[in-house]
Structure formats: structure tokens, C-alpha cells
Design an enzyme around this catalytic site. Structure first.
Site, mmCIF file in Angstrom:
data_model
loop_
_atom_site.group_PDB
_atom_site.id
_atom_site.type_symbol
_atom_site.label_atom_id
_atom_site.label_comp_id
_atom_site.label_asym_id
_atom_site.label_seq_id
_atom_site.Cartn_x
_atom_site.Cartn_y
_atom_site.Cartn_z
ATOM 1 N N GLN A 101 -4.608 -1.532 9.767
ATOM 2 C CA GLN A 101 -4.515 -2.852 9.137
ATOM 3 C C GLN A 101 -5.092 -3.922 10.071
ATOM 4 O O GLN A 101 -4.774 -3.965 11.251
ATOM 5 C CB GLN A 101 -3.050 -3.173 8.787
ATOM 6 C CG GLN A 101 -2.854 -4.458 8.009
ATOM 7 C CD GLN A 101 -3.473 -4.433 6.609
ATOM 8 O OE1 GLN A 101 -3.633 -3.393 5.982
ATOM 9 N NE2 GLN A 101 -3.837 -5.609 6.117
ATOM 10 N N ASP A 112 -10.770 2.770 3.954
ATOM 11 C CA ASP A 112 -11.102 1.341 3.874
ATOM 12 C C ASP A 112 -12.614 1.142 3.707
ATOM 13 O O ASP A 112 -13.058 0.047 3.349
ATOM 14 C CB ASP A 112 -10.667 0.622 5.162
ATOM 15 C CG ASP A 112 -9.386 -0.181 4.992
ATOM 16 O OD1 ASP A 112 -9.106 -0.608 3.859
ATOM 17 O OD2 ASP A 112 -8.695 -0.384 6.005
ATOM 18 N N LYS A 121 0.837 -1.212 0.000
ATOM 19 C CA LYS A 121 0.000 0.000 0.000
ATOM 20 C C LYS A 121 0.870 1.259 0.000
ATOM 21 O O LYS A 121 0.637 2.197 -0.761
ATOM 22 C CB LYS A 121 -0.936 -0.012 1.219
ATOM 23 C CG LYS A 121 -2.042 -1.063 1.118
ATOM 24 C CD LYS A 121 -2.801 -1.296 2.431
ATOM 25 C CE LYS A 121 -3.810 -2.433 2.254
ATOM 26 N NZ LYS A 121 -4.558 -2.779 3.482
HETATM 27 N N1 GUN Z 1 -6.796 -6.970 6.261
HETATM 28 C C1 GUN Z 1 -7.120 -7.690 5.160
HETATM 29 N N2 GUN Z 1 -7.670 -6.884 4.216
HETATM 30 C C2 GUN Z 1 -7.687 -5.644 4.724
HETATM 31 C C3 GUN Z 1 -8.127 -4.388 4.223
HETATM 32 O O1 GUN Z 1 -8.644 -4.248 3.101
HETATM 33 N N3 GUN Z 1 -7.955 -3.318 5.060
HETATM 34 C C4 GUN Z 1 -7.416 -3.434 6.306
HETATM 35 N N4 GUN Z 1 -7.329 -2.334 7.045
HETATM 36 N N5 GUN Z 1 -7.018 -4.588 6.803
HETATM 37 C C5 GUN Z 1 -7.140 -5.685 6.013
#
Ligand code: GUN
Length: 292
Positions: free
Chosen positions: A96, A119, A52
Site C-alpha cells: 500500500q 496493482d 480490499k
Molecule cells: N495508494 C493509493 N492507491 C493505491 C493503489 O491502487 N495501490 C496501492 N498499493 N497503494 C495505493
């Protein structure tokens, strides 16, 4: 059978974003800024967050990573969230997941300012998504929509079966595919671990979206001839032939299912790349919203 190539779709979108970021900088002196909070050192989470951050830089955005110990208290994490809510230099941020067991994910998500929740996990954003109002759409489902759109796959009137009801993927995916929109207008069945006759339900899918985290779970006998199959699985399995010591496996047995499909997304190289791209799209949107 055609491959749904996440690398191709995400490179197209990242190119468009790069142009828009340049314009924002030139016109408004604004550089979109994504922050991420990473609690602990889970290997998969490290990989996702790293990707990311790297992709943000690639399109000319700013990124910053807030690292916290896994022993941190819920209160301390809430304080870190509040700090980013208040930080005028941050347009959007994510925490996350998964979080350590002693911290309530729901409490943390609720504390994120909805206008910075790139998100799309906050109840306000989920509610808006359900009602087809402008909002941040969760990154993985949003990425799947982009993929369907770029390949011009017909969705209206189709039976879409979603396997898995997680708040991150399955649940929002089911809502998005049922909306009066393109992609959407499907008749949707949301299946999960308590679904009876899962095999028969999957067999009736025109579009099968699988997000359960069980490698090779979907076999050829569960898939209709000519179906569109989208594999969201990304499970790490030990593999001594790889430098990393593991391979990433999808939920679909690709070798036996792919010959039956009109379209199928591979793992890796499919949905995973789209998730990161969608998060960056949401960050651009947050930055534009902040300008007004
Ligand atoms: N863990 C797995 N997928 C995601 C996501 O799209 N966002 C976040 N914050 N954590 C995750």
C-alpha cells in the site's frame, strides 16, 4: 445527467467474480489469495487496505495482511516483499502506498514479482500495458474502464482530457484511453500542474478524468455541456457532522458541474469502489495464471 454508480458496477463484477472463484475451488481446489503489506498507520491507507481485505473475503478469496512499523528500513521491506514473491500460497500482493519518505517506492515496486503484481505498478506490467499486451492494469484506471464499459459510453474519436500525471492513476489512464481498444481510441491530452491554459483544455474535453487531489478544483466553467466527467479525488476534509470527523471530497465541484454532464461519477460512491473491485479482478487473473 446520469450518475456513474460505482456501487452498482462493482456489485455486478463482484457477483461474476464470486462465481468464478467457486468454479476455481471446485475444479482445481484453488482459492485465490491476495496479500497486502501495510507500512505504518496512515488513516486513509488503513481504510483502503481494510476494504480490499473485506471484499476479498466477500467473493470467497483468501486475504492476508502484513503489518510493518513505519520505522522499518528499505532492506527490511524488500525482504518482506521477497518473502511474498516466494510464497506459493500467495497469488498476488500489493504494497500500500504512500510509503514513509525514507523508503524508495520505485525500489520496492521493482522488487515485486511481475506475475504477482496485481496493482500493475511494476515496470514490466506498465510496459506491457503500453504495448496492449496482456498484463495487470493498475486498479483505479482499470476500474474506470469497467465503468465506461458497463455504461456503454462511446469513446472512439473523443477528446479525453486527464488531469494529473501520477503513476497510479493519471499516467496509465492516459495510455489506456489512447489504446486501439474499447474503451479507448480517444485523442488524449494529459495535463498536470505545469499545464498552461488548463481551463481551456478542460473545456474541450468530451471525457474529463480528474485525479489531482484538490477538492472542488473543477468548476462549471471548465466543463463542456454534455461531457462525461470522472472524479478520482478522495481527499479527507474535516466535517464535524460526520461520525468519523471527516468527509471525503472529490476534485469536481459536483453541485455546479453535474447539471452540465451527460454522465458524472459521484464521490463517494463512484470510482473508489471500482478500485477495490479491479484489484480483486487482477487477483483472480493471477490465480488463473498460476494454474496455467
Ligand atoms: N495508494 C493509493 N492507491 C493505491 C493503489 O491502487 N495501490 C496501492 N498499493 N497503494 C495505493
Amino acid at each position: 445527467m446520469k450518475l456513474l454508480d460505482g456501487k452498482w458496477v462493482s456489485s455486478l463484477i463482484l457477483e461474476e467474480i464470486t462465481e468464478e472463484v467457486t468454479q476455481l475451488k471446485n475444479k482445481f481446489g484453488k482459492t485465490p489469495h491476495l496479500a497486502a503489506i501495510l507500512v505504518g498507520n496512515d488513516g486513509a491507507s488503513e481504510t483502503y487496505v481494510g476494504s480490499k481485505m473485506r471484499n476479498c473475503e466477500k467473493v470467497g478469496m483468501r486475504s492476508s495482511l502484513v503489518r510493518l512499523e513505519s520505522a522499518i528500513s528499505e532492506k527490511e521491506l524488500l525482504d518482506a516483499v521477497e518473502k511474498l514473491n516466494q510464497d506459493e500460497n500467495v497469488d498476488g500482493f500489493i504494497v500500500q502506498l504512500p510509503l514513509p519518505k525514507h523508503i524508495s517506492e520505485a525500489n520496492i515496486i521493482k522488487a515485486i514479482s511481475p506475475s504477482k503484481d496485481v496493482d500493475g505498478f511494476h515496470p514490466d506490467n506498465i510496459g506491457k500495458m503500453v504495448l496492449n499486451m496482456p498484463s495487470f492494469i493498475p486498479a483505479t484506471p482499470f476500474g474506470i474502464l469497467q465503468m465506461i464499459e458497463k455504461y456503454r459510453i462511446e469513446t472512439a474519436g473523443k477528446h479525453c482530457v486527464v488531469v494529473g500525471r501520477s503513476h497510479i492513476v493519471g499516467l496509465p489512464m492516459s495510455i489506456l484511453m489512447a489504446r486501439n481498444a474499447y474503451p479507448g481510441n480517444c485523442t488524449v491530452t494529459l495535463t498536470h500542474s505545469r499545464t498552461a491554459n488548463l481551463k481551456e483544455v478542460c473545456q474541450s474535453a468530451d471525457i474529463l478524468i480528474v485525479a489531482m487531489g484538490k477538492p472542488d478544483f473543477i468548476t462549471a466553467d471548465m466543463v463542456k455541456e454534455g461531457a462525461v466527467v470522472i472524479d478520482v479525488g478522495t481527499t479527507r476534509v474535516p466535517d464535524s457532522s460526520k461520525k468519523s470527523g471527516y468527509a471525503i471530497k472529490g476534485d469536481v465541484n459536483f453541485a455546479e458541474v453535474s447539471p452540465k454532464c451527460a454522465y458524472i461519477s459521484p464521490v463517494p460512491g463512484g470510482v473508489g469502489l471500482m478500485t477495490v473491485t479491479s484489484l480483486i479482478m487482477n487477483t483472480l487473473l493471477a490465480a488463473k495464471n498460476s494454474i496455467g
